[in-house]
Write an enzyme that holds these catalytic residues in place. Sequence first.
Site, short mmCIF file in Angstrom:
data_model
loop_
_atom_site.label_atom_id
_atom_site.label_comp_id
_atom_site.label_asym_id
_atom_site.label_seq_id
_atom_site.Cartn_x
_atom_site.Cartn_y
_atom_site.Cartn_z
N TRP A 1 0.83 -1.20 0.00
CA TRP A 1 0.00 0.00 0.00
C TRP A 1 0.87 1.25 0.00
CZ3 TRP A 1 -0.38 4.06 3.44
CH2 TRP A 1 -1.47 4.92 3.27
N HIS A 2 2.01 1.19 0.66
CA HIS A 2 2.88 2.35 0.76
C HIS A 2 3.59 2.66 -0.55
CE1 HIS A 2 2.37 1.71 5.13
NE2 HIS A 2 2.64 3.00 5.21
N GLY A 3 3.77 1.67 -1.40
CA GLY A 3 4.43 1.95 -2.67
C GLY A 3 4.83 0.70 -3.41
N PHE B 1 2.82 8.38 -1.01
CA PHE B 1 2.07 7.15 -0.88
C PHE B 1 0.61 7.33 -1.29
CE2 PHE B 1 5.19 6.81 2.80
CZ PHE B 1 6.15 6.24 1.99
#
Length: 495
Positions: A320-322, A495
Amino acid sequence: MVFSSESFLFLFLPVFMAVYYATPQRWRSYPILLGSYVFYAWWRIDFLGLLVLTTLFAYLMGQRVAAHRGSRQGRIYLTIGIGGCLLVLGVFKYLNFFVDSFAALWGTDAAGLGVHWRLILPIGISFYVFQAMSYLIDVHRGDARANARLIDFAAFIALFPQLIAGPILRYKDLEHQFEHRRHSAELFCDGMARFLVGLAKKVILADAIAPLVDLTFGASDPGFVVAWVGALAYMLQLYFDFSGYSDMAIGLGKMMGFRFGENFRFPYVSRSITEFWRRWHISLSSWLRDYLYVSLGGNRKGAARTYVNLLIVMLLGGLWHGANWTFVIWGLWHGGLLALERVTGWHQRAASYWLALPLTLMLVLLGWVMFRAEAVSDSLAIYAGMLGLNGFINDPLLFGAMSRESIALAGLAALVAAAEPKLWLIFSNAENKGPSGAVVSTRFPAASAPRAHASAALAHQNDGWTVTLATLVLGAYAVFRLTEQSFSPFLYFQF
């Protein structure tokens, strides 16, 4: 546009608040939506269309899910809605990553495969897509209504205080606030104070520490001292940058009459990784728990399945962060630690051991190195430096480039992080509210004489004025520092 900019502080915010409070309460979702769209389009107007289309799609799918709730057709609409949201997120956030990874398998790059374009990541997409998905799931579960006014739902998705970097909101928690919320001078001032605290975290601490981090993670082979200073600095920078944004978002929400949940609760006093995730980025960790972990079966299908579920949830939390292998490894690191604590029962006993706090901080720190690095190889260079494999100070010029001011402010940030629970108690008592939003009792013992009542009340009032004055001075200094420094976006914008 960012909160810590002159254009926001001295142009957008005053104009928006003037229009907002001049609008009758029933119609205030209109200035919220218009202001939020202007705020978002300030970055790139073309991606505003994606936000609008995602909003309309989620709203229409929510109506269809509600109309057929409990039936096979309702589940089909839910699948289409969730699939559409994930498609938007997958294309814009992960397509470049998949192309690069596929090209690497063939020993080439994207250009070698004939791909000469790169998709730009729309700012805030992870946050507003997750909010749209939670709305669809809540409607399916019967936890949220689908008969809300479109203007209210659109204002919820685009709500500018949290649009870019959270906290991740849920419509079921705000739907009644859109219908009716209280506005008062006291609440507005509380929100302004919270905003100024967040601004100070960002400008005075996080931005001042940033040069230490950039020097360390930009070095090819940092020595022992540089590696440790840079890793610790990033641990503090990320916290004060992101929690500062959350404070500013919560404060802006209060200024508009909204009550957002807390997103951080002193994470660096945690004594286990399990506790850490109850305190760090609470809106994301609770989202992953309620909508992913529970859906996978949680801990209801045996110990082995529980550990697998933890790994899956944290792996997806990392992604989800990248779109980078560093985030995959970081997610697996935390998922593995959570599973290990469950296996050993450490998460239940950790509070009894003094070693638990430094051990937890060390494990979190090691994870942050991977989280910050541009590539896995870069993180390995930092780890080598932390182990002393690159020498004690192998680059005197690099070490000398670390300014005394940045190092001193990093030390101050560490002290603030350690003392934050007590500082927050002082701040919240001044507002007459606790960390969870509950009212703090100001009653005094019944046996006290009237004079004691008066003196105690006066002392409490004086404490409140002292904290208010200190907050204003801190905010003024943060604005002064802001005018001196160059543009510095919030870390979670990526993000």
